[in-house]
Design an enzyme around this catalytic site. Structure first.
Site: not given
Ligand code: GLU
Length: 465
Positions: A242-246
């Protein structure tokens, strides 16, 4: 003839998972001399945007995943969907359903309250000997697919193996809403059939749709394609990507200085392998690619490995190509690249030492702007004992032949005369010329600059100390 497709919904950017699906579909077609089709599934008007379509096309283009046919847009095929719906109504494989949405909701609530699976109750489904209710006046019907009641729907998934679902588990799917718009699963079926798709390669979030789609294809009496459902990609931490992963958008990898061939090579190994091969070109990949060596388990993203591949491809890339890429990055920062030092020469000297294009641009930038060596580096390296050697070096500049070997000899001579070791002069030169402590060999570095520029930078830096 193998025909594959990539069928993104344009509701965001081209993300890493989508890009891998596209890559595998593309490679499978290439491997077999087939055709790769791009289809934009844009019937969800509320969520589809022209920007997202463009983002997908940009991403595909950046990766070089060229399609042979399309892009086809589902919104331009509505008449065709209508036609197939009429045909299905005529043959009895679909029927009108007048159940109002509120009634359906009520039904589902009741079923849930009784601990049952929420589903349509077949009220409007024609059966031999059954008398259907009278259609309410002024109500537009939805169209439902008449799903087989008995037996199983099964397929040999080319990644996951055999999958079987009892038809009793499946509802009579709405294929057209009351307002006439066709629904998602139905459009996919008509498209896969019309476009002659032989192999549907897609994410395994679609496994649940497959039995429905197969049943519709069978009701239409057409060939069912083969299916290969790819497992999802997890982030570095094992969680859903997800976006959390950059970076999750493919174009963000471009922004972050990755080369497309590194990203492609990386994606190719996400869930597929060919022995221990880690580094390979796309032509090589297309020769090797098969569906037998796709792992059914989830693939985990590994940023370190991507960085390693990127560094590898940066080392091998043509300096002229990297120079053009770096120049664009510098231009975006407002830095104009002058003729000397030649950017390609700057690139050649540094491309082995960086993991991405932004790092390369950071280094190159120093060659085209007034150097601003940080004060602490000046204090650290322009020490009283180093200054006489620096002065000697400066004095020798006007007469030395302007090449790395001669400059190297001058550096040696300048330190030797004062009984100093090389770094005593090399470090001040690095810092004064580029503002950095880490550079490739200092003689080559000095030789990149025009002679006058070296004099200027050393004098200015020396005066600032
Ligand atoms: N449009 C779907 C998606 O973006 C893919 C459908 C398919 O491949 O069948 O997830």
């Amino acid at each position: 003839m193998i025909r594959t497709r990539f069928a993104p919904s344009p509701t965001g950017f081209l993300h890493i998972g989508g890009a891998r699906t596209a890559l595998f579909s593309w490679a499978y077609a290439r491997r077999h001399g087939g055709r790769f089709i791009l289809r934009v599934e844009d019937t969800d008007l509320a969520r589809s945007t022209p920007e997202a379509v463009q983002a997908i096309l940009d991403g595909m283009n950046w990766l070089g995943l060229t399609h042979d046919e399309g892009p086809f847009y589902q919104t331009q095929r509505l008449a065709r969907y209508r036609e197939v719906i009429e045909e299905m109504l005529a043959t009895g494989s679909a029927y009108h359903c007048y159940m109002a949405p509120e009634e359906l909701d009520r039904l589902r609530d009741e079923q849930r309250a009784q601990g049952l699976k929420a589903r349509y109750n077949g009220a409007w489904r024609p059966e031999p000997g059954k008398t259907l209710p009278t259609p309410p006046a002024g109500v537009l019907p939805a169209v439902r697919f008449r799903n087989p009641r008995d037996g199983v729907v099964a397929w040999d998934d080319l990644v996951k193996g055999r999958i079987e679902i009892a038809n009793g588990e499946l509802d009579d799917l709405v294929i057209a809403r009351a307002d006439g718009t066709p629904t998602y699963n139905f459009c996919v079926v008509v498209d896969d059939f019309d476009m002659g798709i032989t192999h549907v390669i897609r994410g395994d979030d679609h496994v649940n749709n497959t039995p429905r789609q197969i049943n519709i294809l069978q009701a239409l009496g057409v060939q069912v394609p083969q299916y290969a459902h790819l497992s999802m990609i997890l982030g570095d931490d094992g969680q859903k990507l997800s976006k959390r992963h950059g970076a999750v958008s493919v174009m963000q990898y471009d922004d972050e200085g990755y080369l497309p061939e590194a990203v492609l090579n990386y994606l190719a190994r996400l869930g597929w392998s060919h022995g221990d091969e880690e580094i390979f070109s796309m032509p090589q990949f297309c020769e090797w690619f098969d569906l037998d060596h796709i792992t059914p388990s989830a693939a985990q993203f590994n940023t370190e490995k991507l960085n390693w591949l990127n560094a590898h491809y940066l080392k091998r890339a043509e300096p002229a190509r990297l120079a053009a890429l770096v120049q664009a990055r510098l231009a975006a920062r407002g830095v104009t690249v002058s003729a000397t030092p030649a950017l390609a020469a700057v690139v050649t000297l540094h491309q082995e030492r960086v993991t991405n294009l932004n790092e390369l641009a950071d280094i190159a930038e120093a060659f085209y702007v007034e150097p601003r060596p940080p004060a602490e580096l000046l204090v650290k390296h322009l020490t009283p004992d180093s200054l006489p050697a620096l002065a000697d070096f400066i004095a020798g500049i006007s007469d030395v032949a302007w090449n790395a070997a001669a400059i190297g000899a001058l550096i040696k001579e300048s330190v030797g005369r004062h009984g100093l070791k090389m770094p005593k002069l090399a470090m001040p030169l690095r810092v004064l010329l580029t503002g950095r402590e880490q550079t490739p060999s200092v003689d080559a570095l000095v030789a990149l600059f025009p002679r006058q520029e070296v004099l200027k930078r050393l004098a200015v830096g020396g005066a600032n100390r």
